[in-house]
Design a protein around this motif. Structure first.
Motif, PDB file in Angstrom:
ATOM      1  N   ILE A  64      56.168  97.537 -58.495  1.00  0.00           N
ATOM      2  CA  ILE A  64      55.269  97.493 -57.391  1.00  0.00           C
ATOM      3  C   ILE A  64      54.348  98.816 -57.490  1.00  0.00           C
ATOM      4  CG2 ILE A  64      55.637  97.970 -54.909  1.00  0.00           C
ATOM      5  CD1 ILE A  64      58.541  96.716 -54.867  1.00  0.00           C
ATOM      6  N   ASP A  69      50.169  97.880 -52.271  1.00  0.00           N
ATOM      7  CA  ASP A  69      51.481  97.055 -52.745  1.00  0.00           C
ATOM      8  C   ASP A  69      52.685  97.590 -52.056  1.00  0.00           C
ATOM      9  OD1 ASP A  69      52.837  94.737 -54.222  1.00  0.00           O
ATOM     10  OD2 ASP A  69      52.964  95.779 -55.730  1.00  0.00           O
ATOM     11  N   ILE A  70      53.143  98.742 -52.303  1.00  0.00           N
ATOM     12  CA  ILE A  70      54.083  99.620 -51.841  1.00  0.00           C
ATOM     13  C   ILE A  70      54.044  99.666 -50.316  1.00  0.00           C
ATOM     14  CG2 ILE A  70      53.510 101.745 -51.851  1.00  0.00           C
ATOM     15  CD1 ILE A  70      56.198 102.553 -52.684  1.00  0.00           C
ATOM     16  N   TRP A  73      55.253  96.094 -48.955  1.00  0.00           N
ATOM     17  CA  TRP A  73      56.734  96.147 -49.217  1.00  0.00           C
ATOM     18  C   TRP A  73      57.315  96.423 -48.054  1.00  0.00           C
ATOM     19  CZ3 TRP A  73      60.149  93.008 -51.490  1.00  0.00           C
ATOM     20  CH2 TRP A  73      59.667  92.191 -52.602  1.00  0.00           C
TER      21      TRP A  73
END
Length: 128
Positions: A64, A69-70, A73
């Motif tokens: 990740i 991206d993080i 999430w």
């Protein structure tokens, strides 16, 4: 085959999609758990009453990226930790999905290397 994706709908918002940027690794073929009640008589005879068999999806996402991206999430986990259902698509290019709930009540996105993180999640297949 493409990477998985998750589609979820936060309250009062349009549906959101979490696209995986890498494939999950070390994913079990299946994970099941029987909910049953066993009784052993004094003669040694076992009687079992089965309530249901639960199915789970376990994922280890090892890559990740820091940034968007993080953040994606984090937004998904904030949603899923409330106990709300979501759609897990094992292959984002296919129409088939599994309706799931996050099994755990706490998640950690772990540090791997500078700018890289990982997460292990367990989803309960929702019976509709």
């Amino acid at each position: 085959m493409s990477y998985p994706k998750i589609v979820y709908t936060p309250s009062r918002a349009a549906g959101k999609t979490l696209n995986f940027t890498s494939a999950p690794r070390q994913q079990p073929g299946y994970s099941k758990n029987a909910i049953r009640h066993d009784n052993i008589s004094t003669a040694g005879i076992r009687e079992s009453v089965l309530e249901r068999i639960e199915s789970f999806v376990e994922l280890s996402v090892d890559y990740i990226q820091a940034g968007a991206d993080i953040e994606n999430w984090s937004n998904f986990l904030d949603f899923a930790l409330t106990g709300a259902a979501f759609a897990y698509y094992p292959d984002a290019s296919q129409a088939g999905f599994i309706s799931c709930l996050l099994e755990d009540t706490g998640e950690t996105v772990a540090y791997v290397a500078p700018g890289i993180y990982s997460v292990k999640v367990k989803f309960r297949q929702q019976v509709l």
